[in-house]
Design an enzyme around this catalytic site. Sequence first.
Site, PDB file in Angstrom:
ATOM      1  N   SER A 118     -44.114  35.984   4.739  1.00 13.53           N
ATOM      2  CA  SER A 118     -44.405  34.902   5.668  1.00 13.53           C
ATOM      3  C   SER A 118     -45.869  34.950   6.094  1.00 13.53           C
ATOM      4  O   SER A 118     -46.451  36.026   6.239  1.00 13.53           O
ATOM      5  CB  SER A 118     -43.514  35.005   6.907  1.00 13.53           C
ATOM      6  OG  SER A 118     -43.884  34.058   7.888  1.00 13.53           O
ATOM      7  N   THR A 153     -14.249  37.454  -0.328  1.00 12.20           N
ATOM      8  CA  THR A 153     -13.864  36.250  -1.059  1.00 12.20           C
ATOM      9  C   THR A 153     -14.074  35.067  -0.130  1.00 12.20           C
ATOM     10  O   THR A 153     -13.700  35.121   1.041  1.00 12.20           O
ATOM     11  CB  THR A 153     -12.393  36.312  -1.514  1.00 12.20           C
ATOM     12  OG1 THR A 153     -11.544  36.503  -0.373  1.00 12.20           O
ATOM     13  CG2 THR A 153     -12.175  37.460  -2.492  1.00 12.20           C
ATOM     14  N   THR A 185     -43.012  13.378 -36.995  1.00 12.08           N
ATOM     15  CA  THR A 185     -43.991  13.085 -38.041  1.00 12.08           C
ATOM     16  C   THR A 185     -45.414  13.433 -37.592  1.00 12.08           C
ATOM     17  O   THR A 185     -46.236  13.905 -38.385  1.00 12.08           O
ATOM     18  CB  THR A 185     -43.916  11.595 -38.447  1.00 12.08           C
ATOM     19  OG1 THR A 185     -42.615  11.333 -38.985  1.00 12.08           O
ATOM     20  CG2 THR A 185     -44.969  11.245 -39.477  1.00 12.08           C
ATOM     21  N   THR A 214     -40.997  15.182 -43.163  1.00 14.59           N
ATOM     22  CA  THR A 214     -40.919  15.582 -41.753  1.00 14.59           C
ATOM     23  C   THR A 214     -39.485  15.921 -41.379  1.00 14.59           C
ATOM     24  O   THR A 214     -39.229  16.826 -40.578  1.00 14.59           O
ATOM     25  CB  THR A 214     -41.421  14.435 -40.843  1.00 14.59           C
ATOM     26  OG1 THR A 214     -42.811  14.254 -41.056  1.00 14.59           O
ATOM     27  CG2 THR A 214     -41.150  14.728 -39.379  1.00 14.59           C
TER      28      THR A 214
END
Length: 475
Positions: free
Chosen positions: A321, A190, A104, A144
């Site tokens: 770095s 894997t 609202t 609203t």
Amino acid sequence: MAAVKTVYRSEHDSIGERSVPKDVYYGVQSLRAAENFHITGLTMHPEIINSIAEIKKASAITNYEIGLLDKRVADAIVRACDEIAAGKLHEAFIVDPIQGGAGTSLNMNANEVIANRAIELLGGEKGDYALVNPNDHVNYGQSTNDVFPSAGKMAVLKLLIRAQIQLERLYAALTQKAEEFDGVIKMGRTQMQDAVPIRLGQEFRAYSEAIRRDIVRLERAQDEMRCLNMGGTAIGTGINADEQYLRRIVPNLSKVTGLRLIQAFDLIDATQNLDEFVAVSGAVKTCAVNLSKMCNDLRLLSSGPRCGFNEINLPPRQNGSSIMPGKVNPVIPEVVNQVAFHIIGGDMTVTMAAEAGQLELNAFEPIIFYHLIQSVETLTYAVHTLVDNCIVGITANAARCKAMVDNSVGIITALCPHIGYEAAADLAKRAIETGGSVKDLILEEGVLDEETLEKILDPYSMTEPGISAKELLER
């Protein structure tokens, strides 16, 4: 130098009288909301503001068409909305993105800003709501509860379209790299252990396929956002909305926005249930997961350069770095990872907020829009930088990839159909223990002749499916 004295105008609402700075476009209800909800320190996203202005414009046009709004007033509202949609007056939208009241505060902020600008255009002074009233004119036929969710959907839809454009660029870049790297043989892995050979191009092709699916999901997500509850007003029953307004508002809104929008079949359902936002957030989260996994791989494959995988080179973007000279970090994949974490967390917020609705309205749309818009927008920016500052500049270390394949024990997997799993496992174990090559060990022991072995262990052949059953039977 004397301070400039602020001049005020007096406004009232159902709570009471308040002084509002004379020159501002917002009014008393916006001011109260800004005081009540200082949560993020931010203001509404521009696309939410633009979308609510487009809704107010379409409503003014519709109410004029059906004879419920004077032409001068309607024209002034339309002009004010056009200015807002063009990026003007956004500073007058002062309410926090996270707010109580199911939106609202934003709706009234828009009503007041549009009304005061329309008043100005008609030659009046801000706050003279007898000329143009925020509720009776700008908000005519609306609530609203249909305006706010519709504005949210429209904003998300626009941002999803932009995100899809960036994902299509990423898909094209990955596809190009898949073709470029098709001849680069490397070891597949894997569980972080050597597996069997794969082509670098095949890895990038797999990334592109995941992104292709994400593009499809985002297209479906856009369709979820096209369905609006405009015309439903307070709870979806359409109270205070003229029948002709109800029929015309969404077609007019489509014309105003240039977006393909549709009115929900059941306005009550569309007012109380927010599952579309959960679905969209899920699609965005899935995309984030795919992007993050791919970026994990890019960081691993480029690790080194001397003591890591070093199979690919990411384009150097900045020093890595403040203490280690020459160090260059994978900053672009890292930032994409962080965006993904942000999106995944936001998805949980969207999910819980959608679940928390009660009866005819969900009061928690503000937090849904806040997180979902952030998620879509940060995804868009992350993909943009990933393409331009990383993917297109990746190069392959083909010699390094080949050397690791030649020195791997994983290639012995290809021998299983020819000498059996147990014999192959024994050879692999001894190759690891001695540090020797699989090929040398097989030839030394006369397990297979050199011509047959070269054929079986051809790295490129191992990256394609199929072995000859006829040859196996002949052995």
